[in-house]
Design a protein around this motif. Structure first.
Motif, short mmCIF file in Angstrom:
data_model
loop_
_atom_site.label_atom_id
_atom_site.label_comp_id
_atom_site.label_asym_id
_atom_site.label_seq_id
_atom_site.Cartn_x
_atom_site.Cartn_y
_atom_site.Cartn_z
N GLY A 49 35.33 49.34 52.31
CA GLY A 49 34.82 50.54 53.01
C GLY A 49 33.36 50.57 53.06
N GLU A 50 32.90 51.80 53.14
CA GLU A 50 31.38 52.25 53.09
C GLU A 50 30.93 52.18 51.58
OE1 GLU A 50 29.44 53.13 55.72
OE2 GLU A 50 30.97 52.29 56.84
N VAL A 51 29.52 51.69 51.71
CA VAL A 51 28.86 51.62 50.36
C VAL A 51 27.65 52.29 50.60
CG1 VAL A 51 27.71 50.11 48.79
CG2 VAL A 51 29.71 49.42 49.83
N GLU A 52 27.62 53.67 49.66
CA GLU A 52 26.62 54.66 49.99
C GLU A 52 25.29 53.87 49.40
OE1 GLU A 52 25.19 59.01 48.54
OE2 GLU A 52 27.20 58.22 47.84
N ASP A 53 24.22 54.34 50.19
CA ASP A 53 22.93 54.12 50.21
C ASP A 53 22.11 55.25 49.70
OD1 ASP A 53 20.27 53.11 50.03
OD2 ASP A 53 20.06 52.75 52.10
N PRO A 54 21.79 55.32 48.15
CA PRO A 54 21.25 56.63 47.71
C PRO A 54 19.98 56.59 48.07
CG PRO A 54 21.58 55.02 45.69
CD PRO A 54 22.42 54.50 47.09
N PHE A 55 19.06 55.50 48.38
CA PHE A 55 17.82 55.40 48.97
C PHE A 55 17.51 55.38 50.26
CE2 PHE A 55 18.36 53.50 44.79
CZ PHE A 55 17.72 54.38 43.80
N ARG A 65 24.92 35.73 40.04
CA ARG A 65 26.05 36.34 39.19
C ARG A 65 25.67 36.46 37.96
NH1 ARG A 65 28.18 38.97 42.58
NH2 ARG A 65 29.22 38.07 44.52
N PRO A 66 24.72 35.74 37.16
CA PRO A 66 24.33 36.29 35.68
C PRO A 66 24.09 37.62 35.62
CG PRO A 66 23.65 34.34 36.12
CD PRO A 66 24.16 34.64 37.51
N TRP A 67 23.73 38.32 36.60
CA TRP A 67 23.06 39.66 36.70
C TRP A 67 23.94 40.77 37.23
CZ3 TRP A 67 18.65 39.89 33.90
CH2 TRP A 67 17.72 38.87 33.74
N VAL A 68 24.85 40.25 38.37
CA VAL A 68 25.46 41.09 39.29
C VAL A 68 27.09 40.73 39.17
CG1 VAL A 68 26.09 42.33 41.37
CG2 VAL A 68 23.46 41.70 40.70
N ARG A 69 27.93 41.28 38.65
CA ARG A 69 29.30 40.75 38.64
C ARG A 69 29.89 40.80 40.14
NH1 ARG A 69 29.88 46.11 37.00
NH2 ARG A 69 31.46 47.45 38.41
N GLU A 95 25.64 50.53 38.11
CA GLU A 95 27.05 50.80 38.87
C GLU A 95 27.06 50.67 40.11
OE1 GLU A 95 30.13 49.99 37.66
OE2 GLU A 95 29.02 48.87 36.31
N GLU A 96 26.20 51.97 40.60
CA GLU A 96 26.04 51.98 42.11
C GLU A 96 25.60 50.77 43.07
OE1 GLU A 96 23.52 52.48 44.38
OE2 GLU A 96 21.52 52.37 43.00
N TYR A 97 24.84 50.03 42.16
CA TYR A 97 24.13 48.72 42.83
C TYR A 97 24.85 47.76 43.01
CZ TYR A 97 19.82 45.98 43.96
OH TYR A 97 18.92 45.37 44.71
N VAL A 98 26.00 47.60 42.30
CA VAL A 98 26.89 46.38 42.24
C VAL A 98 27.50 46.08 43.48
CG1 VAL A 98 28.85 45.45 41.36
CG2 VAL A 98 27.38 46.56 39.58
N GLY A 99 28.16 47.30 44.08
CA GLY A 99 28.59 47.45 45.62
C GLY A 99 27.79 46.92 46.68
N ARG A 100 26.69 47.45 46.64
CA ARG A 100 25.62 47.22 47.42
C ARG A 100 24.96 45.70 47.48
NH1 ARG A 100 20.74 50.30 47.93
NH2 ARG A 100 20.89 50.78 45.65
N MET A 101 24.65 45.26 46.15
CA MET A 101 24.40 43.96 46.12
C MET A 101 25.47 43.07 46.35
SD MET A 101 21.53 42.89 45.38
CE MET A 101 21.92 40.93 45.21
N ASN A 102 26.87 43.16 46.10
CA ASN A 102 27.69 42.42 46.62
C ASN A 102 27.93 42.47 48.32
OD1 ASN A 102 29.18 40.95 44.41
ND2 ASN A 102 29.22 42.96 43.75
N ARG A 103 27.88 43.50 48.87
CA ARG A 103 27.93 43.35 50.23
C ARG A 103 26.63 42.74 50.94
NH1 ARG A 103 27.03 49.21 53.32
NH2 ARG A 103 24.86 48.86 52.19
N GLY A 104 25.36 42.54 50.45
CA GLY A 104 24.35 41.95 50.79
C GLY A 104 24.65 40.48 50.66
N LEU A 116 23.15 43.30 56.03
CA LEU A 116 22.77 43.54 57.31
C LEU A 116 23.02 45.19 57.81
CD1 LEU A 116 24.52 40.24 58.83
CD2 LEU A 116 21.88 41.17 58.69
N THR A 117 24.19 45.59 57.11
CA THR A 117 24.44 46.98 57.45
C THR A 117 23.51 47.87 56.87
OG1 THR A 117 26.96 46.47 57.15
CG2 THR A 117 26.37 48.73 57.06
N GLN A 118 23.14 47.50 55.45
CA GLN A 118 22.20 48.47 54.87
C GLN A 118 20.73 48.52 55.74
OE1 GLN A 118 22.00 49.22 50.73
NE2 GLN A 118 19.64 48.43 50.60
N MET A 119 20.29 47.31 55.95
CA MET A 119 19.21 47.01 56.81
C MET A 119 19.13 47.80 58.29
SD MET A 119 16.48 46.03 55.28
CE MET A 119 15.33 45.37 56.88
#
Length: 198
Positions: free
Chosen positions: A186-192, A176-180, A148-157, A18-21
């Motif tokens: 804190g903040e999770v940077e959105d590079p896109f 979970r088979p794809w994303v640990r 690696e940078e996507y792990v945090g964004r996926m877990n927040r989602g 919700l934060t990223q959107m």
């Protein structure tokens, strides 16, 4: 602008957040969870979420099927029939400016392409099938390793989607088979973020 004048968008990757959107698409609004049948959730060749049509399925893009009733018989807690591939995601309403921002963030048309696919809305009292915008990387339909940078964004989602009713069993079996699993602090940077991409 009414919801009927907006685009209904099906998010299945880091846009579950919700934060990223809210950051990428400031006027977007969350609507409901939904299920996309006969597609599989994967981490694609680029290291980000993608969906691929199930082998032998008749999954295809469709248009103009809003509001068609759907019988819920035999479905599990995420609205899936027995034995078929499916993806659970979150539906958002997008205004035109939001959709343009999302196109930039998703790299349309070079990375993801836009498709209109039928999804089944969950938890709205009566079962309903609607057509939603879905971003799919069709050129790279293979699988890869989660960046690696996507792990945090996926877990927040994932955390936000579970808060909206996505089942823990779906998360464990399909994501979970794809994303640990990793705690998000804190903040999770959105590079896109669209502001970084033009």
């Amino acid at each position: 602008m009414t919801n009927s004048e907006k685009t209904l968008y099906f998010a299945y990757g880091s846009n579950l957040s919700l934060t990223q959107m809210a950051s990428r698409c400031p006027t977007s609004t969350y609507h409901a969870l939904a299920t996309l049948r006969n597609w599989k959730w994967v981490i694609g060749e680029r290291g980000y979420a993608n969906i691929v049509a199930s082998p032998g399925s008749t999954a295809k893009s469709t248009f103009g099927l809003r509001g068609r009733p759907l019988a819920p018989a035999g479905e599990d807690e995420d609205g899936n029939g027995d034995g078929e591939d499916y993806v659970v995601g979150m539906l958002y309403y997008l205004e035109a400016a939001d959709e343009a921002n999302l196109d930039r963030a998703e790299g349309v048309p070079d990375v993801y392409v836009k498709q209109m696919l039928d999804v089944d809305v969950l938890g709205m009292g009566t079962a309903q099938r609607v057509t939603a915008l879905v971003y799919v990387d069709v050129a790279r339909a293979g699988t890869g390793v989660c960046r690696e940078e996507y792990v945090g964004r996926m877990n927040r989602g994932v955390r936000d989607a579970v808060g909206k009713g996505m089942s823990a069993s779906y998360v464990e079996k399909y994501l979970r088979p794809w994303v640990r699993e990793e705690e998000v602090l804190g903040e999770v940077e959105d590079p896109f973020h669209p502001e970084k991409n033009g």
